[in-house]
Design an enzyme around this catalytic site. Structure first.
Site, PDB file in Angstrom:
ATOM      1  N   LYS A 221      17.131  73.800  12.556  1.00 23.15           N
ATOM      2  CA  LYS A 221      16.410  74.011  13.811  1.00 23.15           C
ATOM      3  C   LYS A 221      16.971  75.195  14.599  1.00 23.15           C
ATOM      4  O   LYS A 221      18.046  75.723  14.309  1.00 23.15           O
ATOM      5  CB  LYS A 221      16.440  72.727  14.648  1.00 23.15           C
ATOM      6  CG  LYS A 221      15.492  71.666  14.088  1.00 23.15           C
ATOM      7  CD  LYS A 221      15.328  70.495  15.025  1.00 23.15           C
ATOM      8  CE  LYS A 221      14.193  69.585  14.537  1.00 23.15           C
ATOM      9  NZ  LYS A 221      14.017  68.384  15.388  1.00 23.15           N
ATOM     10  N   ARG A 255      17.511  63.420   8.996  1.00 24.15           N
ATOM     11  CA  ARG A 255      16.268  63.928   8.415  1.00 24.15           C
ATOM     12  C   ARG A 255      16.531  65.378   8.013  1.00 24.15           C
ATOM     13  O   ARG A 255      16.822  66.216   8.875  1.00 24.15           O
ATOM     14  CB  ARG A 255      15.143  63.815   9.444  1.00 24.15           C
ATOM     15  CG  ARG A 255      13.770  64.256   8.969  1.00 24.15           C
ATOM     16  CD  ARG A 255      12.747  63.998  10.074  1.00 24.15           C
ATOM     17  NE  ARG A 255      11.385  64.372   9.671  1.00 24.15           N
ATOM     18  CZ  ARG A 255      10.855  65.564   9.843  1.00 24.15           C
ATOM     19  NH1 ARG A 255      11.564  66.530  10.418  1.00 24.15           N
ATOM     20  NH2 ARG A 255       9.611  65.808   9.461  1.00 24.15           N
TER      21      ARG A 255
END
Length: 274
Positions: A221, A255
């Site tokens: 991210k 995740r």
């Protein structure tokens, strides 16, 4: 470090690693990391690498993304799910805000609801999950993907995110979802700046006073890029470091795009932290 247990509707899954590994399959053309995009071949490869759970999404939730129709999501997700079920009984999570999408996926063998709206967008999704006794992942975000990064200021980000997740978990329980089927996700990158993301990663195990297991979705991210100065394609090492910190701080599940490197990292953590 001890392993983890998760009750599904019809069975219980376990891992002897410190956290479950959820592998990401984005059946979309516009997810922020091109390496996550793909179909059944991608999913089966992640299963071979050791994913405990496969998470399939038919709608990108990257900053700036637009929502996709239920019909298109169903088409994208079922094409992957149907093929997975020909080869594997691995638990499958569906990244959706829609009861219609989840019901179609459930009928093809999906096991877990992963809702970025925390059941706000479609209350009937929560009713369906309760009826079928499905685990539900509830995430914190601000606004919608198109505008969520326009407001990233908080007075106390940890308290605000934790309180929101408490409220949504209470709502889920009122719908009939069992407490041990609720997983919370602080929504790293969803309406948050680097400082906010850092606070949430470093304190993730204390969300909701530790009442619910925590999913951390950090893989590649923007905040990892801000910490390392690396592009999306070069954020693996930063991701592994952040995942390790999150698990040490109490995360129950991570995740990830890169299952095998994560698995190897958790195997080392398991042995060295015993």
């Amino acid at each position: 470090m001890h392993g983890q247990i998760l009750k599904l509707s019809n069975k219980t899954i376990k891992t002897d690693r410190p956290a479950f590994i959820m592998g990401i399959v984005n059946s979309t053309p516009d997810s922020f990391f091109s390496g996550s995009r793909g179909g059944a071949d991608k999913a089966l490869a992640l299963i071979d690498e050791g994913a405990d759970i496969i998470d399939i999404g038919g709608e990108s939730t990257r900053p700036g993304a637009e929502y996709v129709s239920e019909q298109e999501q169903i088409k994208r997700i079922l094409s992957v799910l149907h093929e997975i079920r020909k080869h594997s009984s691995v638990p499958v999570s569906v990244d959706t805000r829609s009861k219609a999408v989840m019901e179609a996926a459930y009928n093809e063998g999906a096991d877990i609801v992963n809702d970025i709206s925390s059941l706000e967008d479609d209350e009937s999704l929560g009713v369906f999950a309760a009826e079928k006794k499905l685990p539900v992942i509830l995430m914190h975000k601000r606004g919608i993907p198109q505008n969520m990064q326009k407001d990233t200021s908080y007075k106390n980000v940890f308290a605000e995110v934790s309180n929101y997740l408490d409220e949504r978990s209470c709502f889920a329980r009122k719908l009939g979802i069992q407490e041990d089927k609720i997983i919370v996700d602080p929504g790293i990158g969803f309406g948050k700046n680097l400082e906010a993301n850092s606070v949430l990663i470093s304190n993730c195990g204390q969300l909701c006073n530790g009442r619910y297991p925590v999913l951390m979705a950090l893989s590649r991210k923007t905040c990892i890029g801000e910490m390392t100065g690396e592009s999306v394609e070069n954020r693996l090492y930063g991701t592994l470091a952040a995942d390790l910190i999150a698990i040490i701080k109490g995360a129950f599940m991570v995740r990830v795009h890169d299952v095998k490197p994560c698995r190897n990292t958790l195997d080392v953590l398991k042995l060295l932290m015993e």
